[in-house]
Design an enzyme around this catalytic site. Structure first.
Site: not given
Ligand code: ARG
Length: 478
Positions: A30, A117, A162-163, A284, A290, A292, A297, A324, A329, A332
């Site tokens: 990760s 964790n 309205t509408h 454009s 143009k 824009n 948007e 957990y 993971q 994130k």
């Molecule tokens: N990279 C993991 C996460 O974002 C960290 C926690 C990992 N814990 C584990 N028991 N493998 O969740």
């Protein structure tokens, strides 16, 4: 030579007979997205060292050396001296590995009484507390820009819809202040979410708590949390603080997208109510004429992304057994994208709003045509004694007649109007005038000028209080 502490061994290698497959390392890593958690991870580790020392689990000298080492790791990351590798999986393991390079075997004591964790749980809370605080400050700037626009354009009249059909004349400022109210509620939602995420999970370890006699309140104090988690299982499993904040982000984006849609419509040739400054538009590549409204948007488009992030997080958490699970993971990239996108949209709008130019003449013309004072004719008749339903019918017939004559209601003669009701007197023309139609809507929260001026001054007071508050002071480093 590698900086790792165990000759490329995983922290869990004791139980394993074979090394991890490289494809598995790549798949489970990760680091590409969680590296941005490094400041929070290091702050959490420093607080953890102090907590271990206070409990007598490590000595003060050891804690001091670990903390110095962690600060060096931080400097390494900030000066780009640390390579991120899939082999080391996540930011937590990268930092521990690098710490070994600075303090040697002592680094192996850092993870005492802790699990990734509770470590990741504290990191994301610290991250989201800071992010949410930034969003509240950003929203305060946007609200200020809206109030300022409303104050400058207090004389601009426009049709209210309205509408998407012209309904009744309103002050442009009243319309703008509607958005002020929405963004004020968004701020309140973020502040509320902030109070629930302000809970320190460290000490929960993997899920069941730790055998070491640590003072969790002490850790919380060091990290600036006002509370500690009550249940170690909940502390490492819960992501509702994230879902709550991302829901607030989704709602805020919906407000921004409604505003965006109006800016796109209003700046079209068909409406011509506003023009956006050249610096805030793009052209454009083929059509030379143009200009824009790309910012509105894009904000409108990014709303789908932020709501998609929230939906993905909901699906991620749905039915996950306690405690957990590695699925988590995946939270994130979602939370980062949601917060980054929202902040960028709020920020660009706080810059764009002061650059909105309003075409007073067009908005006034639009407010004067399309029988927007028909309700006022009905109200006049009702005040003169006719039951409102009957008055509505009578005014409706007058509108139908005026459409045929290709005139507005106030362009009909007194005789023409009296044909619909003998109650009508010549003060009807004042009642139908644009100024009167607006200024008589004095019910609290209505569009009468004096009400809108009062709403603006209440908003300015509220914003002054926000600017003096701890949140904004923290952000500007006062
Ligand atoms: N990279 C993991 C996460 O974002 C960290 C926690 C990992 N814990 C584990 N028991 N493998 O969740």
């Amino acid at each position: 030579m590698s900086a790792d502490n165990t000759e490329n061994k995983k922290p869990w290698s004791g139980r394993f007979l074979r090394p991890t497959d490289a494809a598995v390392e790549a798949f489970t890593s990760s680091i590409t997205f969680d590296s941005r958690l490094y400041p929070y991870d290091i702050a959490g580790s420093i607080a953890h060292c102090r907590t271990l020392a206070k409990a007598g689990v490590i000595t003060d000298v050891e804690a001091g050396a670990l903390i110095e080492g962690l600060k060096k790791v931080c400097a390494d990351i900030e000066s780009n001296h640390m390579a991120f590798e899939d082999r080391l999986e996540d930011i937590h393991m990268h930092i521990e590995d690098r710490l070994f390079m600075h303090v040697g075997d002592l680094a192996k004591k850092l993870h005492t009484g802790r699990s990734r964790n509770d470590q990741v749980a504290v990191d994301v809370r610290l991250y989201l507390k800071e992010e949410t605080t930034g969003i509240i400050s950003g929203l305060a700037r946007l609200r200020e820009a809206l109030v300022d626009l409303a104050e400058r354009k207090i004389d601009t009249v426009m049709p209210g819809y309205t509408h998407l059909q012209r309904a009744q004349p309103i002050l442009f400022s009243h319309h703008i202040m509607a958005y002020y109210e929405m963004f004020t509620r968004d701020c309140a939602r973020f502040s509320d979410a902030l109070s629930r995420m302000d809970v320190m999970p460290l000490g929960s370890a993997a899920l069941a708590g730790t055998t070491y006699p640590i003072d969790r309140h002490y850790t919380a104090g060091l990290l600036g949390f006002s509370q500690i988690s009550e249940n170690s299982i909940d502390a490492v499993s819960d992501r509702d603080f994230m879902m709550e904040t991302m829901s607030a982000a989704g709602i805020c984006m919906i407000h921004l997208s409604r505003f965006s849609e109006e800016l796109v419509l209003w700046s079209s040739s068909e409406f011509s109510f506003i023009s956006l400054d050249d610096a805030f538009c793009t052209g454009s590549s083929i059509m030379p004429q143009k200009k824009n409204p790309d910012i509105p948007e894009l904000v409108r488009g990014k709303t789908g992304r932020v709501i998609g992030d929230l939906t993905a997080l909901f699906m991620l958490m749905k039915s996950l057994p306690l405690a957990y699970n590695r699925d988590m993971q995946e939270d994130k990239p979602l939370v980062f994208d949601s917060m980054d996108t929202l902040f960028a949209c709020i920020d660009i709008y706080s810059r764009l709003v002061p650059n909105i130019r309003v075409n007073n003449k067009t908005t006034k013309l639009a407010a004067q045509s399309g029988y927007l004072n028909a309700t006022d004719l009905a109200d006049w008749l009702a005040t003169a004694g006719m039951p409102f339903r009957q008055a509505h019918e009578c005014a409706g017939r007058a509108v139908a007649y005026a459409i045929k004559q290709n005139k507005e209601l106030h362009e009909l003669s007194l005789d023409e109007l009296r044909a619909f009701s003998p109650l009508i007197k010549d003060d009807i023309f004042d009642a139908l005038s644009l100024d009167t139609v607006i200024s008589r809507r004095r019910s609290y929260g209505g569009t009468a000028r004096q009400n809108v001026i009062a709403a603006i001054s209440r908003a300015k007071e509220a914003l002054e209080a926000v600017n003096g508050s701890e949140i904004c002071k923290e952000k500007t480093g006062e």
